[in-house]
Design an enzyme around this catalytic site. Structure first.
Site, PDB file in Angstrom:
ATOM      1  N   LYS A  79     -48.850 -85.341 -13.879  1.00  0.00           N
ATOM      2  CA  LYS A  79     -47.005 -85.680 -13.509  1.00  0.00           C
ATOM      3  C   LYS A  79     -46.922 -86.350 -12.380  1.00  0.00           C
ATOM      4  CE  LYS A  79     -46.248 -81.003 -11.398  1.00  0.00           C
ATOM      5  NZ  LYS A  79     -45.524 -81.555  -9.971  1.00  0.00           N
ATOM      6  N   ASP A  80     -48.000 -86.571 -11.580  1.00  0.00           N
ATOM      7  CA  ASP A  80     -47.933 -87.477 -10.156  1.00  0.00           C
ATOM      8  C   ASP A  80     -48.297 -88.802 -10.421  1.00  0.00           C
ATOM      9  OD1 ASP A  80     -47.064 -85.131  -8.616  1.00  0.00           O
ATOM     10  OD2 ASP A  80     -48.956 -84.604  -8.304  1.00  0.00           O
ATOM     11  N   THR A 123     -36.723 -76.709  -3.993  1.00  0.00           N
ATOM     12  CA  THR A 123     -37.482 -77.357  -5.121  1.00  0.00           C
ATOM     13  C   THR A 123     -37.497 -78.862  -4.700  1.00  0.00           C
ATOM     14  OG1 THR A 123     -37.748 -78.250  -7.461  1.00  0.00           O
ATOM     15  CG2 THR A 123     -35.796 -77.942  -6.605  1.00  0.00           C
ATOM     16  N   ARG A 127     -35.452 -83.151 -11.114  1.00  0.00           N
ATOM     17  CA  ARG A 127     -35.583 -82.909 -12.489  1.00  0.00           C
ATOM     18  C   ARG A 127     -35.297 -81.293 -12.442  1.00  0.00           C
ATOM     19  NH1 ARG A 127     -39.074 -79.385 -15.182  1.00  0.00           N
ATOM     20  NH2 ARG A 127     -40.396 -79.827 -13.399  1.00  0.00           N
ATOM     21  N   ARG A 128     -35.910 -80.513 -11.704  1.00  0.00           N
ATOM     22  CA  ARG A 128     -35.622 -79.068 -11.449  1.00  0.00           C
ATOM     23  C   ARG A 128     -34.196 -78.751 -11.074  1.00  0.00           C
ATOM     24  NH1 ARG A 128     -41.635 -78.272  -9.073  1.00  0.00           N
ATOM     25  NH2 ARG A 128     -42.845 -77.695 -11.040  1.00  0.00           N
ATOM     26  N   ARG A 145     -40.480 -79.659   0.198  1.00  0.00           N
ATOM     27  CA  ARG A 145     -41.857 -80.753   0.344  1.00  0.00           C
ATOM     28  C   ARG A 145     -42.917 -79.930   0.870  1.00  0.00           C
ATOM     29  NH1 ARG A 145     -42.011 -85.955   0.541  1.00  0.00           N
ATOM     30  NH2 ARG A 145     -44.071 -85.452  -0.099  1.00  0.00           N
ATOM     31  N   ARG A 151     -45.572 -74.799   0.716  1.00  0.00           N
ATOM     32  CA  ARG A 151     -44.183 -74.423  -0.020  1.00  0.00           C
ATOM     33  C   ARG A 151     -44.009 -72.907   0.037  1.00  0.00           C
ATOM     34  NH1 ARG A 151     -43.449 -78.721  -4.985  1.00  0.00           N
ATOM     35  NH2 ARG A 151     -44.325 -80.397  -3.779  1.00  0.00           N
ATOM     36  N   CYS A 238     -39.318 -90.689  -9.653  1.00  0.00           N
ATOM     37  CA  CYS A 238     -39.088 -89.481  -8.716  1.00  0.00           C
ATOM     38  C   CYS A 238     -37.452 -89.709  -8.520  1.00  0.00           C
ATOM     39  CB  CYS A 238     -39.795 -89.332  -7.489  1.00  0.00           C
ATOM     40  SG  CYS A 238     -41.445 -88.861  -7.484  1.00  0.00           S
TER      41      CYS A 238
END
Length: 300
Positions: A79-80, A123, A127-128, A145, A151, A238
């Site tokens: 996903k990155d 977050t 998207r979230r 971040r 986190r 992003c």
């Protein structure tokens, strides 16, 4: 026996992923060393990724190591990985997916519904943000971040009432006990490629691609190819709150996608489709069809 060097970020999760690939290659008779690197994405923690260059910030230094011959392959959280790779690079392997879902982590609350009005949720993902706002528009969603451990530490320091992370990373690091709620895709659609590992190589290294062939999980690759095709067709980055998630039902690939606008929390467009998919080309075509439906829904 071949000797390979893996380029990897130096976060605990990235190193776990690289060690996992190293162990699998060793089982097939290859010697493997790790080249740990710090990327710009790891260094810039005071701004959202969408403001400073997006997903590519986590892979550029690793690609430079491949280009210069200091490494033979790079292991990424898929996903990155940007939807378009630079010329001369390719994904040579997608491995079997871990849990693709998002997870709520909190020290005080058992699930999203338990959070009081105005609770602070952290977050780093647009998207979230849009999906959380669709579920709980009363929450205060703040940027978060840093690597996974950072986190969690910010949560434990009391900066947030809850945070949302990928379930896969928590499970891979033995932190599944921190998960209070796993979001079902119907409620919180995952990001394209979430939970899957992708291995990048130079296109002129068929020897590396051949060594990686036994690690390929074709079902996962077809799923994420469809998901990434949605994002590619939508110009996904992003800065675009976009979700895409595919699963097989027999020979049919079921693909769902959602797009939102962070400045208009009530706007959430969803689309889905299914088709027989047996190769990467068919998977990409399905993704492009779902992206077209998303665009049509957004235009109405």
């Amino acid at each position: 026996m071949s000797q390979f060097t893996i380029a990897t970020r130096e976060s605990r999760l990235a190193l776990w992923q690289a060690e996992h690939v190293k162990a699998l290659l060793a089982q097939h008779g290859h010697g493997v060393a790790l080249l740990g690197m710090t990327t710009k994405g790891d260094q810039i923690l005071d701004r959202a990724l969408s403001k400073v260059g997006g997903k590519g910030l986590f892979v550029k230094e690793l690609e430079t190591a491949l280009e210069e011959g200091r490494a033979d392959l790079a292991v990424h959280s898929l996903k990155d990985v940007p939807m378009e790779l630079p010329e001369g690079f390719e994904l040579a392997c997608v491995m079997e997916r871990e849990d693709p879902r998002d997870a709520l982590v909190s020290n005080r609350f058992g699930q999203l519904a338990d959070l009081p009005q105005g609770a602070v949720v952290g977050t780093s993902s647009l998207r979230r943000v849009v999906l959380l706002r669709a579920l709980r528009p009363d929450l205060k969603i703040e940027p978060l971040r840093g690597n996974l451990d950072t986190r969690l530490r910010k949560l434990d320091d009391g900066q947030y009432d809850a945070i949302v992370l990928a379930a896969a990373g928590l499970k891979r690091l033995g932190l599944a006990a921190r998960i209070r709620q796993v979001f079902e895709p119907a409620d919180m659609l995952p990001a394209a490629g979430q939970g899957a590992l992708g291995i990048e190589v130079r296109t002129q290294r068929p020897d590396v691609a051949a060594a990686l062939a036994p690690l390929v999980h074709q079902t996962t690759w077809l799923c994420v190819a469809a998901e990434r095709a949605v994002s590619r067709a939508m110009g996904g980055s992003c800065s675009m709150p976009l979700a895409a998630y595919a699963t097989f039902d027999g020979e049919y690939l079921q693909l769902s996608a959602a797009w939102g606008d962070p400045d208009q929390p009530g706007v959430l467009v969803r689309a889905r489709s299914a088709d027989v998919v047996a190769d990467l080309g068919q998977a990409a075509a399905l993704g492009e069809a779902v992206a077209a439906r998303l665009r049509a829904g957004g235009a109405r």
